[in-house]
Design an enzyme around this catalytic site. Structure first.
Site, PDB file in Angstrom:
ATOM      1  N   SER A 149       0.803  -1.219   0.000  1.00  0.00           N
ATOM      2  CA  SER A 149       0.000   0.000   0.000  1.00  0.00           C
ATOM      3  C   SER A 149       0.839   1.274   0.000  1.00  0.00           C
ATOM      4  O   SER A 149       0.297   2.361  -0.169  1.00  0.00           O
ATOM      5  CB  SER A 149      -0.952   0.026   1.199  1.00  0.00           C
ATOM      6  N   LYS A 187       1.587   4.170   7.402  1.00  0.00           N
ATOM      7  CA  LYS A 187       0.769   5.022   6.544  1.00  0.00           C
ATOM      8  C   LYS A 187       1.208   6.480   6.681  1.00  0.00           C
ATOM      9  O   LYS A 187       1.919   6.855   7.613  1.00  0.00           O
ATOM     10  CB  LYS A 187      -0.719   4.919   6.924  1.00  0.00           C
TER      11      LYS A 187
END
Length: 228
Positions: A149, A187
């Site tokens: 991701s 993230k």
């Protein structure tokens, strides 16, 4: 809208916190901005505080904290400092890595760059990283990336990321975030009022927006090691 001096001071404070983990002294700020006295720094800090960019923390030396950055300063493209090659051996505690002084960091396990995985708490092995990759005098650790991701930020499945341990983050930082005390994920961090957005760097994944009391920052990405 910030004046040039206000923006210059904010950039200087932010850069020093990123490098050393602590803000600069008032004398260092005065010298950096080429001001004649510290009273000018006090006025600039008050202006930045009134505009919500910094806050002063009571009962602490050099008690300044960055709350937010102007859009122009919020980098959206982390360029990882990549050390490529075979993963170095774990001995000794300090060693030479390709002729550069290196230190050994604990690899705490795997971190999800995708769906969050269980929180990381145990050392699985150690890895040597160049001392120049470490930021300031803070504590550092390493994590192995699992998932894709964050590939648009140059972070691939199987990479080892170097993390500076800290509990705060600026908008745009790539962080290790602990979600609900149970799941850890890598993230990009964004604060929106009382909510935290955890942004992927892959259009195939969606941003997660959570109440700020459900997200705890565990550290900030400062480097990356890639093995082939």
């Amino acid at each position: 809208m910030l004046t040039k001096k206000q923006l210059d001071l904010l950039k200087f404070i932010h850069g020093r916190i990123q490098r050393d983990g602590v803000p600069p002294s008032f004398d260092e700020m005065k010298d950096a901005l080429d001001l004649r006295s510290k009273s000018g720094i006090h006025r600039l800090i008050t202006a930045l505080e009134e505009r919500g960019f910094i806050q002063r923390l009571a009962h602490k030396a050099r008690a300044l904290e960055i709350v937010k950055l102007p859009d122009a300063m919020e980098g959206n493209g982390f360029q990882p400092r990549v050390i490529e090659g075979n993963r170095p051996a774990a001995n000794p505690k300090a060693m030479a890595l390709e002729g550069v002084h290196a230190l050994e960091l604990p690899v705490m396990g795997r971190i999800a760059a995708g769906t969050p995985i269980e929180a990381i708490s145990e050392v699985s092995h150690h890895v040597a990283v160049p001392g120049s990759m470490l930021s300031g005098n803070g504590h550092h650790y390493a994590l192995e990336v699992k998932g894709d991701s964050m590939i648009e930020a140059g972070i691939n499945d199987g990479d080892v990321v170097v993390i500076r341990e800290q509990i705060t983050a600026n908008n745009g930082d790539i962080v290790v975030a602990l979600v609900e005390g149970q799941e850890a994920t890598l993230k990009r961090f964004r604060r929106h009022g009382s909510s935290i957005a955890l942004e992927p760097a892959n259009s195939a994944y969606e941003t997660r927006v959570l109440p700020d009391n459900m997200v705890k920052v565990q550290g900030r990405l400062v480097g990356l090691i890639r093995s082939y």
